[in-house]
Structures are given as C-alpha cells and as structure tokens.
Design an enzyme around this catalytic site. Structure first.
Site, PDB file in Angstrom:
ATOM      1  N   ASP A 169     -28.257   4.757 -18.361  1.00  0.00           N
ATOM      2  CA  ASP A 169     -27.477   3.746 -17.647  1.00  0.00           C
ATOM      3  C   ASP A 169     -26.275   3.332 -18.492  1.00  0.00           C
ATOM      4  O   ASP A 169     -26.431   2.775 -19.578  1.00  0.00           O
ATOM      5  CB  ASP A 169     -28.368   2.535 -17.349  1.00  0.00           C
ATOM      6  N   HIS A 200     -27.058   4.631 -13.814  1.00  0.00           N
ATOM      7  CA  HIS A 200     -26.954   3.488 -12.922  1.00  0.00           C
ATOM      8  C   HIS A 200     -26.657   3.961 -11.493  1.00  0.00           C
ATOM      9  O   HIS A 200     -25.823   4.833 -11.287  1.00  0.00           O
ATOM     10  CB  HIS A 200     -25.803   2.603 -13.413  1.00  0.00           C
TER      11      HIS A 200
END
Length: 231
Positions: A169, A200
């Site tokens: 992420d 993400h």
C-alpha cells in the site's frame, strides 16, 4: 435502489444516502462507507451486491456538509486532488456522529437490529473509528489509512473488527503496517489479514486498481465475517 435523506442526531440536517433493499425481510444491514471519491458507481455497486445477498445496504454521502453528491475519479489527476481536498476538509469526529445517526435510522426507522459497516480507504479508517466509538455490531476496513495513529482508541473496541491490509500500500507504509500489527494482533475483537504485494484499492469494483484474486479473497472473508456477526 433509491436515494433518501437521513436526519442528523440533532435533527438540524439531512444526510443524503443511497439505499439498496433486498427482497423480503433483511437479514441485517450493511453501511457501505465510501472512499474519498464519493458515493460513486463502484460504491453503489457494492451496496447493490450486499442487497443481493439479503442485506439492507446504505451508502451515506460523507462529504454532504461540504458539497452533496460528490463523485470523482481516482484516475484523473485534477479530480484526485479535489478528492484529497474534500478528505482534508472533512470533520471526522462529526462524521462519526453522522454515522451514529445512520445506525439509529436503520435500527429504529427501518426495524433492522443488526448493523455492520464496511469501509474503503478513508472509509477503512472510519471503520476503525466506528468500531471504537459506536455500538455498531461489526466493522470491516479495507486498506485503511492512519489507523496506526489512532491505536490509543483500541481499548474501546468492543465489537468485532476486521482489517484488510495490502502489504504494498503506497499510502500505508511498512512502518505503519507494523504499528497496526503490533497494536492489534493480540486484540480479542480484531482480525487482521495481510495481502502480499497488493496495493491500495485492490478491491475496488471498477477500474485498474482492482486485483481480481485479492478482491475475491478479501470479499469472501468479509462476507463470512458479516454472516457470523450480522446474520
């Protein structure tokens, strides 16, 4: 599938929300908490999916106090910046009060006792906050941001919380992920899942961010979690 308005706790405002209803009596309710991009087609699709599984699904407009009806693209640089600006301008504490109003509306006006919330990105952070600050029955956060900075609230989590953490992420770095694990791994009410190499937005319904295998795995875990704790 309809749009409705839900009274705020003080009765002085109306929260716009997209509502998807199941056939027959709901088995429970799921609040679908938006990303920074608004109650867009992807969020509405998620709500429709929960309704198809037998839940009353409600997607409230988080930014309604700034500008109702915001829908922005993660793939347009200008719109992405606008979305960040809306997030920066959002009063998260007041937003939790708005979600309390949604929970009350579901239980009292819609006569659905068990309520869960699933949130994405900014909504993943909100899922954590709701678990710590309200009496929601269960919460799930996908790729939540800034949770590592809110671990001082973990003692207040009294109902089940699940967090999906993609290890690549680019908004939640390795140090933040470690802090989340260090703070929550031994919490009796919290379940953490890591998704190796995913970024993400991997469970977005629409667009290039989606990873089919990762989304299927995480969504399956979420569905089982809600089946256990919501009905």
């Amino acid at each position: 599938m309809t749009n409705t308005e839900i009274p705020t706790l003080d009765g002085k405002g109306l929260i716009p929300a997209y509502v998807a209803r199941p056939e027959g009596t709901p088995r429970g309710a799921i609040i679908v908490q938006q990303e920074i991009f608004g109650v867009d087609a992807g969020i509405r699709q998620k709500a429709d999916g929960w309704a198809a599984k037998g839940y009353l699904a409600v997607a409230p407009d988080t930014f309604w106090r700034q500008k109702p009806g915001v829908e922005l693209s993660p793939y347009d640089e200008g719109e992405f910046k606008q979305a960040i600006d809306y997030m920066m301008g959002h009063d998260f504490d007041l937003g939790i009060r708005d979600l309390e109003a949604v929970i009350h509306w579901i239980r009292r006006d819609q006569d659905v006792a068990k309520v869960g919330l699933v949130g994405f990105c900014m909504g993943g952070r909100i899922a954590y906050m709701v678990a710590a600050r309200t009496d929601i029955d269960a919460s799930v956060g996908y790729y939540g941001v800034m949770i590592d900075q809110m671990l001082n609230e973990k003692h207040a989590i009294a109902r089940p919380l699940m967090l999906h953490i993609p290890t690549a992420d680019h908004f939640v770095d390795t140090a933040a992920q470690k802090a989340i694990h260090d703070g929550l791994d031994d919490h009796a009410r919290v379940t953490l899942w890591d998704y190796e190499g995913l970024d993400h937005g991997f469970a977005a319904e629409i667009g290039a961010r989606r990873d089919e295998a990762g989304a299927a795995l995480a969504d399956g875990r979420t569905e089982a979690f809600f089946a256990e704790h919501i009905g």
